[in-house]
Enzyme design. Structure first.
Site, mmCIF file in Angstrom:
data_model
loop_
_atom_site.group_PDB
_atom_site.id
_atom_site.type_symbol
_atom_site.label_atom_id
_atom_site.label_comp_id
_atom_site.label_asym_id
_atom_site.label_seq_id
_atom_site.Cartn_x
_atom_site.Cartn_y
_atom_site.Cartn_z
ATOM 1 N N PRO A 21 17.217 16.448 31.181
ATOM 2 C CA PRO A 21 16.810 16.544 29.868
ATOM 3 C C PRO A 21 15.371 15.897 29.554
ATOM 4 O O PRO A 21 15.077 14.902 30.238
ATOM 5 C CB PRO A 21 17.759 15.361 29.482
ATOM 6 C CG PRO A 21 18.292 14.847 30.393
ATOM 7 C CD PRO A 21 18.038 15.794 31.721
ATOM 8 N N GLN A 75 22.805 17.056 26.178
ATOM 9 C CA GLN A 75 22.908 15.369 26.361
ATOM 10 C C GLN A 75 22.811 14.732 24.894
ATOM 11 O O GLN A 75 21.975 14.892 24.058
ATOM 12 C CB GLN A 75 21.516 14.921 27.170
ATOM 13 C CG GLN A 75 21.622 13.654 27.345
ATOM 14 C CD GLN A 75 20.337 12.987 28.007
ATOM 15 O OE1 GLN A 75 19.343 13.003 27.397
ATOM 16 N NE2 GLN A 75 20.487 12.666 29.357
ATOM 17 N N CYS A 105 17.273 6.634 29.005
ATOM 18 C CA CYS A 105 15.897 6.380 27.947
ATOM 19 C C CYS A 105 15.708 5.189 27.544
ATOM 20 O O CYS A 105 16.501 4.365 27.042
ATOM 21 C CB CYS A 105 16.288 7.356 26.798
ATOM 22 S SG CYS A 105 14.724 7.576 26.033
ATOM 23 N N GLY A 207 14.161 11.280 39.656
ATOM 24 C CA GLY A 207 12.964 10.330 39.857
ATOM 25 C C GLY A 207 12.081 10.747 41.053
ATOM 26 O O GLY A 207 12.348 10.701 42.267
ATOM 27 N N ALA A 230 12.626 16.778 36.672
ATOM 28 C CA ALA A 230 11.879 16.333 35.460
ATOM 29 C C ALA A 230 10.608 16.565 35.267
ATOM 30 O O ALA A 230 10.009 17.689 35.095
ATOM 31 C CB ALA A 230 12.711 15.050 34.976
ATOM 32 N N ARG A 231 9.537 15.630 35.573
ATOM 33 C CA ARG A 231 8.291 15.794 35.559
ATOM 34 C C ARG A 231 7.744 16.777 36.467
ATOM 35 O O ARG A 231 6.800 17.523 36.407
ATOM 36 C CB ARG A 231 7.621 14.436 35.883
ATOM 37 C CG ARG A 231 7.694 13.292 34.868
ATOM 38 C CD ARG A 231 7.444 12.120 35.236
ATOM 39 N NE ARG A 231 7.994 11.433 36.287
ATOM 40 C CZ ARG A 231 7.649 10.450 37.163
ATOM 41 N NH1 ARG A 231 6.484 9.915 36.758
ATOM 42 N NH2 ARG A 231 8.304 9.738 37.838
#
EC number: 1.3.1.-
Length: 337
Positions: A21, A75, A105, A207, A230-231
């Site tokens: 997400p 989410q 978050c 992560g 994610a990133r």
């Protein structure tokens, strides 16, 4: 892997990477692009449980989907079990199947409401929120995304691994940093391995997974059952194709073809134009394309122009110039492949 109650959760396996997400980024066009490149599951941008009842227009955009956007995990964030339960019921009735509770978050506007990473400071409330969502939609359909704890050195993740299984969660995702760290420092893979060992549920690792090699390494080092990009996906959504290729090579099967970065840009643009109005779609491309080209030698001027692009014809011209740059030298071509 099946849930103990016999209801299957979304695919969680080393060769089935997830798109995480990503607030402001994991909209429908980007989810579809990621799926075409090999993402097995995608998660929506975080959706406010209260917003479902008070901010319908913006929330509807976050929930835009289509048949190709499956399996999809919605989410939710919030700090009140009642609202989370009501939101999950409403979404399930609207046809959504899988859900995730955001407990990671650390953005101020989320934390100040008691939601997101703030829940790590109140494990009883966190578990109550998860239990309410499970009560709303049934077993096998709710996961929880966590961090290690509010701030170092205290950890609550190991306790929560046990309690969330008892509450009926079907899977867990862990970003092994504390909430106070944001994205500073490095993800603690040793802590992630300890969490995997403590959990009776499948664990998805998150992560610092910037490349497919990072994904494979964290699986090997921690014993996690799956990974969530994610990133790494924002920087280059071809990470999913490369992840699939790594596991295809290990399984002696034909690896997925990895397209050129310019082909990816063109496909992302086409999806944005199909699922968003032109102005919104162009704004999306202004932020996405410079990231995709960051490693292409000699493209700094192009990236500056991309941030101000005003039309689809202008974007097409810039992509063609990037393609020419990529063909100009072996190094550039390698970066764009």
């Amino acid at each position: 892997m099946s849930h103990p109650f016999g209801i299957s959760h979304p695919p969680i396996a080393p060769d089935a990477p997830w798109l995480a997400p990503l607030a402001g980024f994991s909209d429908l066009p980007f989810r579809l692009l990621s799926r075409e490149l090999g993402a097995a599951v995608a998660v929506t941008e975080m959706v406010s449980a209260k917003g479902l009842f008070y901010d319908s227009r913006n929330t509807k955009r976050l929930l835009d989907t289509c048949p190709a956007d499956s399996p999809l995990v919605v989410q939710l964030f919030g700090a009140e079990p009642d609202y989370l339960e009501r939101a999950a019921v409403a979404l399930a009735e609207a046809g959504y199947t899988y859900f995730d509770l955001n407990c990671g978050c650390s953005v101020r506007k989320v934390v100040k409401t008691g939601a997101g990473a703030a829940l790590l400071g109140d494990p009883d409330r966190l578990v109550a929120c998860a239990r309410a969502m499970v009560r709303a939609v049934g077993p096998g359909r709710v996961g929880v995304k966590l961090r290690l704890g509010p701030k170092p050195p205290a950890r609550v993740d190991l306790e929560l691994a046990i309690r969330l299984a008892e509450a009926g969660a079907a899977w867990l995702a862990l970003h092994p940093r504390h909430a106070s760290q944001g994205f500073a420092g490095t993800a603690d893979r040793q802590a992630l391995g300890e969490f995997v060992a403590a959990s009776t549920l499948p664990v998805i690792a998150s992560g610092d997974l910037m490349t497919a090699a990072d994904g494979r390494a964290v699986l090997a080092q921690t014993g996690a059952q799956g990974v969530m990009y994610a990133r790494g996906a924002l920087a280059d959504p071809r990470v999913f194709a490369r992840h699939a290729a790594l596991f295809a090579n290990e399984g002696q099967t034909t690896p997925r073809e990895v397209p050129s970065v310019c082909d990816v840009i063109r496909r992302h643009a086409a999806l944005c134009r199909e699922y968003a109005d032109d102005r919104q779609a162009l704004l999306r491309m202004r932020t996405a394309v410079p990231r995709y080209l960051r490693d292409l030698p000699g493209c700094r001027a192009l990236r500056d122009r991309l941030c101000r692009v005003q039309s689809w014809n202008e974007l097409s011209d810039i992509i063609s110039e990037a393609e020419a740059l990529a063909a100009a030298s072996p190094q550039a071509a390698g970066e764009a492949a």
